[in-house]
Write a protein that holds these residues in place. Sequence first.
Motif, PDB file in Angstrom:
ATOM      1  N   ASN A  13       0.857  -1.180   0.000  1.00  0.00           N
ATOM      2  CA  ASN A  13       0.000   0.000   0.000  1.00  0.00           C
ATOM      3  C   ASN A  13       0.898   1.237   0.000  1.00  0.00           C
ATOM      4  O   ASN A  13       1.721   1.403   0.905  1.00  0.00           O
ATOM      5  CB  ASN A  13      -0.900  -0.003   1.245  1.00  0.00           C
ATOM      6  N   ASN A  15      -0.019   4.459   0.066  1.00  0.00           N
ATOM      7  CA  ASN A  15      -0.625   5.685   0.602  1.00  0.00           C
ATOM      8  C   ASN A  15       0.407   6.641   1.209  1.00  0.00           C
ATOM      9  O   ASN A  15       0.379   7.863   0.970  1.00  0.00           O
ATOM     10  CB  ASN A  15      -1.616   5.356   1.719  1.00  0.00           C
ATOM     11  N   LYS A  16       1.304   6.125   2.013  1.00  0.00           N
ATOM     12  CA  LYS A  16       2.187   6.985   2.806  1.00  0.00           C
ATOM     13  C   LYS A  16       3.310   7.599   1.999  1.00  0.00           C
ATOM     14  O   LYS A  16       3.886   8.622   2.372  1.00  0.00           O
ATOM     15  CB  LYS A  16       2.740   6.198   4.018  1.00  0.00           C
ATOM     16  N   HIS A  49      -5.531   3.622  -1.411  1.00  0.00           N
ATOM     17  CA  HIS A  49      -6.801   3.971  -0.795  1.00  0.00           C
ATOM     18  C   HIS A  49      -7.063   5.460  -1.073  1.00  0.00           C
ATOM     19  O   HIS A  49      -6.728   6.309  -0.260  1.00  0.00           O
ATOM     20  CB  HIS A  49      -6.750   3.704   0.710  1.00  0.00           C
ATOM     21  N   ARG A  51      -8.705   8.283  -0.630  1.00  0.00           N
ATOM     22  CA  ARG A  51      -9.746   8.833   0.236  1.00  0.00           C
ATOM     23  C   ARG A  51     -10.360  10.086  -0.393  1.00  0.00           C
ATOM     24  O   ARG A  51      -9.664  10.816  -1.141  1.00  0.00           O
ATOM     25  CB  ARG A  51      -9.182   9.145   1.625  1.00  0.00           C
ATOM     26  N   HIS A  56      -3.688  11.672   0.754  1.00  0.00           N
ATOM     27  CA  HIS A  56      -2.477  11.037   0.247  1.00  0.00           C
ATOM     28  C   HIS A  56      -2.666  10.646  -1.218  1.00  0.00           C
ATOM     29  O   HIS A  56      -2.341  11.433  -2.104  1.00  0.00           O
ATOM     30  CB  HIS A  56      -1.984   9.874   1.124  1.00  0.00           C
ATOM     31  N   GLU A  80      -8.823   0.414  -2.693  1.00  0.00           N
ATOM     32  CA  GLU A  80      -9.670   0.387  -1.513  1.00  0.00           C
ATOM     33  C   GLU A  80     -10.496   1.661  -1.431  1.00  0.00           C
ATOM     34  O   GLU A  80     -10.071   2.726  -1.917  1.00  0.00           O
ATOM     35  CB  GLU A  80      -8.812   0.307  -0.249  1.00  0.00           C
ATOM     36  N   VAL A 102     -14.386  -0.606   1.970  1.00  0.00           N
ATOM     37  CA  VAL A 102     -14.031  -0.249   3.340  1.00  0.00           C
ATOM     38  C   VAL A 102     -15.059   0.758   3.845  1.00  0.00           C
ATOM     39  O   VAL A 102     -15.330   1.747   3.166  1.00  0.00           O
ATOM     40  CB  VAL A 102     -12.618   0.362   3.403  1.00  0.00           C
ATOM     41  N   THR A 110      -8.044   6.985  10.165  1.00  0.00           N
ATOM     42  CA  THR A 110      -7.624   5.840   9.371  1.00  0.00           C
ATOM     43  C   THR A 110      -8.743   4.812   9.435  1.00  0.00           C
ATOM     44  O   THR A 110      -9.751   5.022  10.122  1.00  0.00           O
ATOM     45  CB  THR A 110      -6.298   5.227   9.867  1.00  0.00           C
ATOM     46  N   SER A 111      -8.591   3.739   8.695  1.00  0.00           N
ATOM     47  CA  SER A 111      -9.616   2.691   8.741  1.00  0.00           C
ATOM     48  C   SER A 111      -9.583   2.039  10.116  1.00  0.00           C
ATOM     49  O   SER A 111      -8.518   1.670  10.621  1.00  0.00           O
ATOM     50  CB  SER A 111      -9.321   1.658   7.661  1.00  0.00           C
ATOM     51  N   PHE A 141     -13.918  -5.435   3.727  1.00  0.00           N
ATOM     52  CA  PHE A 141     -13.112  -5.180   4.918  1.00  0.00           C
ATOM     53  C   PHE A 141     -13.953  -5.550   6.131  1.00  0.00           C
ATOM     54  O   PHE A 141     -15.013  -4.958   6.347  1.00  0.00           O
ATOM     55  CB  PHE A 141     -12.715  -3.704   4.960  1.00  0.00           C
ATOM     56  N   HIS A 201      -3.795  -4.116   7.849  1.00  0.00           N
ATOM     57  CA  HIS A 201      -3.791  -2.976   8.780  1.00  0.00           C
ATOM     58  C   HIS A 201      -2.859  -3.240   9.964  1.00  0.00           C
ATOM     59  O   HIS A 201      -3.087  -4.120  10.775  1.00  0.00           O
ATOM     60  CB  HIS A 201      -5.181  -2.583   9.284  1.00  0.00           C
TER      61      HIS A 201
END
Length: 255
Positions: A13, A15-16, A49, A51, A56, A80, A102, A110-111, A141, A201
């Motif tokens: 993932n 995202n970061k 993901h 969002r 991100h 996601e 999700v 966060t999730s 999820f 996660h």
Amino acid sequence: MSNSSAHTALSVNVNKVALVRNTRHLGIPSVARAATLCLQAGAQGITVHPRPDARHIRPDDVTELSALLKAWPDREFNIEGNPFQNLMDFVRQCRPQQCTFVPDGEDQFTSDHGWNLAQDGERLRPLIQEAQSLGVRVSLFMDPVPESMALAKAVGADRVELYTETFASAFGQPNFQEVFEQFVQTGRAAAAINLGVNAGHDLNRDNLTTFLRGCPMVQEVSIGHALVADALELGYAATVQDYLRCIDAAFTTGA
Ligand SMILES: CC(=O)[C@@H](O)[C@H](O)COP(=O)(O)O
Ligand SMILES: NCC(=O)COP(=O)(O)O
């Protein structure tokens, strides 16, 4: 999906990477380059993901990664999101190998929970069918509740993704075995009705092997936060190879 590990695929993932990139207008660190380096190191997939607040992953990232992964036909793209928000537009546009539904709110930190299928299952059913009609596998999820697996199957999901934050938080704690048993039983309940099992996660190099030894039915782990943190120290290639080693160790006796 090709899987260099015995059983479980690693989907990174990113995202970061996007989160750090978004703190300047310089385009670095590159999300696409991170994904490429992870795939070159053997990761079997990339997860994003996107969002609604684009904190991100941005729409352009999704488009770019979708195109990038076309050059890796044996790897998978997993998108996601909340299908009642912006996810389905990405599914329709990109037709990834997998989407993961999700139940996050728009401004969630966060999730932090899985679906309540008694409440949302019937609303999800047509969206699951639409994604599948586009050739996209659907994963839901879910919290580690064995009894909820039958409902996930009943609404048409191909897989569930076990939300592993409680496992990660309990790791090394006195209540660990009690918490982990929930995941083991939930994974077994899913496998017993031919429902695929993913997980994610807060998985990391310390807890991943233990998790998979107890839940060998897991077909894919999606890992981002800890993996990117490790990559800041080790680089993407060495980090991905270490996570693949952790996965392989779960299926290697005496490892
Ligand atoms: C669904 C899940 O557990 C994660 O994949 C999620 O993508 C984490 O989102 P953030 O990276 O925004 O914390
Ligand atoms: N679905 C889990 C995921 O994609 C990454 O979660 P995390 O490793 O960032 O906690």
